[in-house]
Write a protein that holds these residues in place. Structure first.
Motif, short mmCIF file in Angstrom:
data_model
loop_
_atom_site.label_atom_id
_atom_site.label_comp_id
_atom_site.label_asym_id
_atom_site.label_seq_id
_atom_site.Cartn_x
_atom_site.Cartn_y
_atom_site.Cartn_z
N LEU A 203 0.81 -1.21 0.00
CA LEU A 203 0.00 0.00 0.00
C LEU A 203 0.85 1.26 0.00
N GLY A 204 1.89 1.27 0.80
CA GLY A 204 2.72 2.45 0.93
C GLY A 204 4.09 2.08 1.43
N ILE A 205 5.07 2.90 1.08
CA ILE A 205 6.43 2.70 1.55
C ILE A 205 6.99 4.03 1.99
N ASP A 206 7.71 4.04 3.10
CA ASP A 206 8.29 5.26 3.64
C ASP A 206 9.70 4.97 4.11
N SER A 207 10.34 5.95 4.70
CA SER A 207 11.75 5.79 5.06
C SER A 207 11.97 4.70 6.09
N ASP A 208 10.95 4.38 6.88
CA ASP A 208 11.11 3.41 7.96
C ASP A 208 10.59 2.02 7.66
N GLY A 209 9.79 1.87 6.59
CA GLY A 209 9.22 0.56 6.31
C GLY A 209 8.12 0.65 5.27
N PHE A 210 7.27 -0.37 5.24
CA PHE A 210 6.16 -0.34 4.28
C PHE A 210 4.95 -1.04 4.89
N ASP A 211 3.79 -0.80 4.26
CA ASP A 211 2.53 -1.42 4.67
C ASP A 211 2.01 -2.29 3.53
N ALA A 212 1.41 -3.41 3.87
CA ALA A 212 0.80 -4.29 2.89
C ALA A 212 -0.58 -4.71 3.36
N LYS A 213 -1.52 -4.74 2.43
CA LYS A 213 -2.85 -5.26 2.73
C LYS A 213 -2.89 -6.71 2.32
N VAL A 214 -3.21 -7.58 3.25
CA VAL A 214 -3.23 -9.01 2.97
C VAL A 214 -4.65 -9.55 3.10
N THR A 215 -4.95 -10.56 2.28
CA THR A 215 -6.22 -11.26 2.33
C THR A 215 -5.97 -12.64 2.89
N ILE A 216 -6.63 -12.94 3.99
CA ILE A 216 -6.42 -14.24 4.61
C ILE A 216 -7.51 -15.21 4.17
N SER A 217 -7.45 -16.45 4.65
CA SER A 217 -8.25 -17.53 4.08
C SER A 217 -9.75 -17.31 4.17
N ASN A 218 -10.22 -16.60 5.17
CA ASN A 218 -11.66 -16.39 5.30
C ASN A 218 -12.15 -15.18 4.52
N GLY A 219 -11.29 -14.61 3.70
CA GLY A 219 -11.66 -13.47 2.87
C GLY A 219 -11.50 -12.13 3.54
N GLN A 220 -11.16 -12.12 4.79
CA GLN A 220 -10.95 -10.86 5.50
C GLN A 220 -9.59 -10.28 5.13
N THR A 221 -9.51 -8.96 5.22
CA THR A 221 -8.25 -8.27 4.92
C THR A 221 -7.75 -7.53 6.15
N GLN A 222 -6.46 -7.32 6.20
CA GLN A 222 -5.87 -6.50 7.24
C GLN A 222 -4.59 -5.88 6.70
N ILE A 223 -4.18 -4.80 7.34
CA ILE A 223 -2.96 -4.11 6.94
C ILE A 223 -1.84 -4.49 7.89
N LEU A 224 -0.74 -4.96 7.32
CA LEU A 224 0.44 -5.34 8.11
C LEU A 224 1.53 -4.29 7.93
N ARG A 225 2.24 -4.02 9.00
CA ARG A 225 3.35 -3.07 8.96
C ARG A 225 4.67 -3.84 9.00
N PHE A 226 5.60 -3.47 8.12
CA PHE A 226 6.94 -4.06 8.07
C PHE A 226 7.97 -2.95 8.26
N ASN A 227 8.80 -3.07 9.28
CA ASN A 227 9.80 -2.05 9.56
C ASN A 227 11.17 -2.45 9.00
N PHE A 228 11.86 -1.49 8.41
CA PHE A 228 13.20 -1.72 7.90
C PHE A 228 14.23 -1.63 9.02
N ASP A 229 15.35 -2.35 8.85
CA ASP A 229 16.44 -2.26 9.82
C ASP A 229 17.17 -0.93 9.72
N GLN A 230 17.23 -0.40 8.48
CA GLN A 230 17.89 0.89 8.23
C GLN A 230 16.97 1.76 7.39
N PRO A 231 17.04 3.08 7.57
CA PRO A 231 16.17 3.96 6.78
C PRO A 231 16.52 3.93 5.30
#
Length: 251
Positions: A203-231
């Motif tokens: 969905l988006g990427i910034d200096s500290d990490g990125f966000d992803a929208k995932v669809t899980i098995s029951n069809g529901q979605t959620q946004i996950l945050r992933f942080n980078f080790d370095q900017p």
């Protein structure tokens, strides 16, 4: 991890809060309203509101506001929460990069851009009150949030992070990842969050990490945050960070 860094990481996981303004109709009283928002690349909340809304009229009369964001949990007082105080400034909706970023996170707002009375407003942070949990809380200035929170606001070589280039390249990075690296996004979800999604999209990427929208098995979605080790600061450094994460997720 510093409290400022933790506060910004928490703020990056949220897209809604309660906006409190000074009531123009009833002087002296606060007025609360729900406020979807997206962070810009400087880490400040951007809201899209109508000129005829009550809170917009309040902002015109007095731009000083508060924004409360919190994690969805049954016991709110035991969960992390963050209160921003700052001033609101209108920035219009002509910024194509910002508009694209906003709609990736909040696609339901697309119709608002066809209405002439909706505009972007940025909450320029003055102070933040962050409560991470029992016994871990404090006030954080905008300067401290920038210097500590935004990955120390410095690259590994000691130079300050310039977010403008990454902001301009964000859409192309996301299009490339979603078109060619779906398997990597799924692998990241499994490795870093323990979730095995059917589908994932950045969905988006910034200096500290990125966000992803995932669809899980029951069809529901959620946004996950992933942080980078370095900017990161551009497409090249983003690629290096994502490759590093792929190696971790696929040892």
């Amino acid at each position: 991890m510093s409290l400022a860094k933790e506060a910004l990481q928490f703020l990056r996981t949220t897209q809604s809060g309660v906006l409190s303004t000074y009531s123009a109709k009833f002087p002296g009283y606060p007025f609360g309203s729900v406020a979807p928002f997206v962070l810009d690349h400087s880490g400040q909340p951007v809201i899209l509101i109508s000129s005829i809304a009550e809170h917009t009229q309040n902002i015109i009369a007095n731009p000083k506001v508060s924004l409360l964001v919190f994690a969805g949990n049954d016991d709110l007082q035991a969960s992390a929460r963050l209160t921003i105080i700052g001033e609101v400034k209108q920035i219009g909706k002509e910024d194509i990069d910002l508009r694209t970023r906003y709609l990736r996170y909040l696609p339901q707002a697309a119709s608002y851009f066809d209405m002439h009375d909706f505009n972007f407003y940025r909450i320029e942070i003055a102070q933040v009150r962050y409560i991470a949990g029992f016994g871990r809380m404090g006030w954080i200035s905008r300067e401290k949030l920038s210097s500590d929170g935004l990955s120390g606001n410095k690259l590994s070589d000691g130079n300050p992070v310039d977010n403008s280039q990454l902001a301009a390249q964000e859409t192309s990075i996301i299009e490339h990842m979603n078109a060619d690296h779906l398997h990597s996004l799924i692998a990241y979800s499994k490795h870093f969050h323990g979730i095995n999604p059917e589908h994932a999209e950045m969905l988006g990427i910034d200096s500290d990490g990125f966000d992803a929208k995932v669809t899980i098995s029951n069809g529901q979605t959620q946004i996950l945050r992933f942080n980078f080790d370095q900017p990161i600061h551009d497409a090249q450094s983003a690629r290096a960070a994502l490759v590093s994460m792929s190696k971790a997720a696929n040892p």
